[in-house]
Motif scaffolding. Structure first.
Motif, PDB file in Angstrom:
ATOM      1  N   GLN A 148      40.566  85.211  59.872  1.00  0.00           N
ATOM      2  CA  GLN A 148      40.249  85.549  61.163  1.00  0.00           C
ATOM      3  C   GLN A 148      41.100  86.783  61.709  1.00  0.00           C
ATOM      4  OE1 GLN A 148      38.908  82.631  63.774  1.00  0.00           O
ATOM      5  NE2 GLN A 148      39.461  81.121  62.311  1.00  0.00           N
ATOM      6  N   ALA A 149      40.558  87.606  62.607  1.00  0.00           N
ATOM      7  CA  ALA A 149      41.207  88.534  63.177  1.00  0.00           C
ATOM      8  C   ALA A 149      40.637  88.723  64.609  1.00  0.00           C
ATOM      9  CB  ALA A 149      41.088  90.092  62.539  1.00  0.00           C
ATOM     10  N   ASN A 150      40.908  87.537  65.413  1.00  0.00           N
ATOM     11  CA  ASN A 150      40.219  87.505  66.766  1.00  0.00           C
ATOM     12  C   ASN A 150      41.497  87.746  67.709  1.00  0.00           C
ATOM     13  OD1 ASN A 150      41.253  85.001  67.094  1.00  0.00           O
ATOM     14  ND2 ASN A 150      39.660  83.818  66.119  1.00  0.00           N
ATOM     15  N   VAL A 151      41.188  87.336  68.833  1.00  0.00           N
ATOM     16  CA  VAL A 151      42.178  87.429  70.077  1.00  0.00           C
ATOM     17  C   VAL A 151      43.513  86.553  69.576  1.00  0.00           C
ATOM     18  CG1 VAL A 151      41.287  85.463  71.545  1.00  0.00           C
ATOM     19  CG2 VAL A 151      42.444  87.324  72.604  1.00  0.00           C
ATOM     20  N   ALA A 152      43.333  85.366  69.003  1.00  0.00           N
ATOM     21  CA  ALA A 152      44.620  84.781  68.668  1.00  0.00           C
ATOM     22  C   ALA A 152      45.532  85.517  67.618  1.00  0.00           C
ATOM     23  CB  ALA A 152      44.121  83.545  68.014  1.00  0.00           C
ATOM     24  N   GLN A 153      44.867  86.387  66.805  1.00  0.00           N
ATOM     25  CA  GLN A 153      45.775  87.232  66.096  1.00  0.00           C
ATOM     26  C   GLN A 153      46.129  88.691  66.628  1.00  0.00           C
ATOM     27  OE1 GLN A 153      42.873  85.661  64.302  1.00  0.00           O
ATOM     28  NE2 GLN A 153      44.089  84.017  64.123  1.00  0.00           N
ATOM     29  N   ILE A 154      45.101  89.133  67.430  1.00  0.00           N
ATOM     30  CA  ILE A 154      45.181  90.438  67.807  1.00  0.00           C
ATOM     31  C   ILE A 154      45.134  90.333  69.575  1.00  0.00           C
ATOM     32  CG2 ILE A 154      44.512  92.842  67.770  1.00  0.00           C
ATOM     33  CD1 ILE A 154      42.958  92.226  65.463  1.00  0.00           C
ATOM     34  N   PRO A 155      46.195  90.094  70.327  1.00  0.00           N
ATOM     35  CA  PRO A 155      46.057  90.069  71.827  1.00  0.00           C
ATOM     36  C   PRO A 155      45.214  91.107  72.616  1.00  0.00           C
ATOM     37  CG  PRO A 155      48.220  89.426  70.987  1.00  0.00           C
ATOM     38  CD  PRO A 155      47.457  90.082  69.680  1.00  0.00           C
ATOM     39  N   GLY A 156      45.384  92.275  71.803  1.00  0.00           N
ATOM     40  CA  GLY A 156      44.666  93.519  72.597  1.00  0.00           C
ATOM     41  C   GLY A 156      43.190  93.273  72.430  1.00  0.00           C
ATOM     42  N   LEU A 157      42.584  92.339  71.915  1.00  0.00           N
ATOM     43  CA  LEU A 157      41.263  92.016  71.754  1.00  0.00           C
ATOM     44  C   LEU A 157      40.693  91.400  73.099  1.00  0.00           C
ATOM     45  CD1 LEU A 157      40.234  90.906  68.036  1.00  0.00           C
ATOM     46  CD2 LEU A 157      39.807  93.028  69.339  1.00  0.00           C
ATOM     47  N   ASN A 158      41.592  90.716  73.682  1.00  0.00           N
ATOM     48  CA  ASN A 158      41.153  90.149  75.075  1.00  0.00           C
ATOM     49  C   ASN A 158      40.279  91.015  76.034  1.00  0.00           C
ATOM     50  OD1 ASN A 158      41.405  87.728  76.992  1.00  0.00           O
ATOM     51  ND2 ASN A 158      42.911  88.960  78.168  1.00  0.00           N
ATOM     52  N   THR A 159      39.205  90.413  76.449  1.00  0.00           N
ATOM     53  CA  THR A 159      37.997  90.936  76.987  1.00  0.00           C
ATOM     54  C   THR A 159      37.290  92.181  76.523  1.00  0.00           C
ATOM     55  OG1 THR A 159      39.348  92.988  78.398  1.00  0.00           O
ATOM     56  CG2 THR A 159      39.686  90.669  79.267  1.00  0.00           C
ATOM     57  N   LEU A 160      37.564  92.607  75.267  1.00  0.00           N
ATOM     58  CA  LEU A 160      36.976  93.677  74.588  1.00  0.00           C
ATOM     59  C   LEU A 160      35.585  93.104  73.923  1.00  0.00           C
ATOM     60  CD1 LEU A 160      39.823  95.684  73.472  1.00  0.00           C
ATOM     61  CD2 LEU A 160      38.507  95.822  75.379  1.00  0.00           C
ATOM     62  N   GLY A 161      35.426  91.794  73.527  1.00  0.00           N
ATOM     63  CA  GLY A 161      34.149  91.351  72.934  1.00  0.00           C
ATOM     64  C   GLY A 161      33.805  91.633  71.690  1.00  0.00           C
ATOM     65  N   VAL A 162      35.086  91.807  70.920  1.00  0.00           N
ATOM     66  CA  VAL A 162      34.734  91.829  69.431  1.00  0.00           C
ATOM     67  C   VAL A 162      35.738  91.239  68.843  1.00  0.00           C
ATOM     68  CG1 VAL A 162      33.462  93.995  69.486  1.00  0.00           C
ATOM     69  CG2 VAL A 162      36.063  94.251  69.343  1.00  0.00           C
ATOM     70  N   SER A 163      35.496  91.060  67.391  1.00  0.00           N
ATOM     71  CA  SER A 163      36.424  90.280  66.309  1.00  0.00           C
ATOM     72  C   SER A 163      36.169  90.399  64.963  1.00  0.00           C
ATOM     73  CB  SER A 163      36.694  88.797  66.852  1.00  0.00           C
ATOM     74  OG  SER A 163      35.544  87.852  66.617  1.00  0.00           O
ATOM     75  N   LEU A 164      36.820  90.123  64.099  1.00  0.00           N
ATOM     76  CA  LEU A 164      36.682  90.469  62.564  1.00  0.00           C
ATOM     77  C   LEU A 164      36.933  89.405  61.666  1.00  0.00           C
ATOM     78  CD1 LEU A 164      35.541  92.909  60.768  1.00  0.00           C
ATOM     79  CD2 LEU A 164      37.854  93.579  60.516  1.00  0.00           C
ATOM     80  N   VAL A 165      36.380  88.971  60.631  1.00  0.00           N
ATOM     81  CA  VAL A 165      36.653  88.002  59.482  1.00  0.00           C
ATOM     82  C   VAL A 165      36.732  88.941  58.224  1.00  0.00           C
ATOM     83  CG1 VAL A 165      36.186  86.158  61.033  1.00  0.00           C
ATOM     84  CG2 VAL A 165      34.650  86.877  59.502  1.00  0.00           C
ATOM     85  N   ARG A 166      37.366  88.189  57.361  1.00  0.00           N
ATOM     86  CA  ARG A 166      37.282  88.173  55.736  1.00  0.00           C
ATOM     87  C   ARG A 166      36.990  87.044  55.428  1.00  0.00           C
ATOM     88  NH1 ARG A 166      40.855  91.039  51.189  1.00  0.00           N
ATOM     89  NH2 ARG A 166      40.017  89.942  49.385  1.00  0.00           N
ATOM     90  N   ILE A 167      35.783  86.885  54.442  1.00  0.00           N
ATOM     91  CA  ILE A 167      35.481  85.895  53.739  1.00  0.00           C
ATOM     92  C   ILE A 167      35.445  85.923  52.257  1.00  0.00           C
ATOM     93  CG2 ILE A 167      33.849  83.956  53.706  1.00  0.00           C
ATOM     94  CD1 ILE A 167      32.334  85.303  56.108  1.00  0.00           C
TER      95      ILE A 167
END
Length: 221
Positions: free
Chosen positions: A79-98
């Motif tokens: 995962q690459a969401n707000v837990a890993q990238i604090p700057g995503l807070n309030t921006l409404g997007v994230s990313l994952v690799r599977i």
């Protein structure tokens, strides 16, 4: 007549006002980097003081590396969401690799707060989602390298590698923190467990089968 028109106008205002608040509010500043050490609880994360924000708050390294697929599912979500990238807070997007080994499965699950758009980088995946229980219709497709598929917010979906080699996919999600509810884990691996009377009736099987399922190890992917 004037009273009727006034009432209709006010009713229209009430309806449109409620619609305005039916989704996440737009950011009111350039960014709101998550302050992960704050003791204040809000819907999301408290903003870090902009004076202390740095480029690393918007950076994450590691999606170039395969995830550890040595688990019962044969897949791994990085995962690459707000837990890993604090700057995503309030921006409404994230990313994952599977990552998937041959026969690997990202088991049926939902994202309660996000729509997902997935692209296959390597290999072949069989994917699908099921509509809500008015008709439980399955929409499925075999995806090859470069193919894209969308999973609507909140609907149960899956990805399965039925090819002969490893597979890799990336997915974007429309939330900084989309959440994941893996169906098997939630139903049979809850803590404390759901009553086997309830589950036996829900799935129309014996309590012995339910007890066996609840005794399994339900890993988080």
């Amino acid at each position: 007549m004037a009273v009727t028109q006034t009432f209709i106008f006010l009713a229209f205002l009430a309806i449109t006002s409620s619609l305005c608040f039916a989704s996440d509010p737009s950011p009111l500043q350039d960014f709101c980097v998550a302050d992960n050490v704050s003791n204040v609880f809000v819907n999301g994360f408290v903003c870090k003081n902009p004076e202390f924000v740095k480029a690393d708050d918007f950076f994450f390294c590691g999606l170039n590396k395969p995830g550890d697929t040595s688990n019962p599912f044969g897949s791994k979500v990085t995962q690459a969401n707000v837990a890993q990238i604090p700057g995503l807070n309030t921006l409404g997007v994230s990313l994952v690799r599977i990552d998937f080994v041959p026969g690997g499965l990202n088991p049926p699950h939902t994202h309660p707060r996000a729509t997902e758009i997935l692209v296959v980088l390597k290999g072949t995946l069989y994917v699908g989602f099921v509509t809500s229980n008015t008709d439980n219709k399955l929409f499925s497709k075999v995806l090859n390298e470069g193919d894209v598929f969308v999973f609507p917010q909140g609907l149960i979906h899956f990805q399965f590698n039925h090819g002969p080699s490893n597979a890799v996919a990336f997915a974007g999600l429309g939330s900084q923190n989309p959440g994941t509810i893996t169906i098997g884990n939630a139903v049979f691996g809850s803590k404390p467990p759901i009553s086997d009377d309830v589950l036996a009736k829900a799935f129309q099987v014996s309590k012995e089968i339910i007890d066996k399922l609840q005794a399994q190890f339900w890993p988080h992917n």
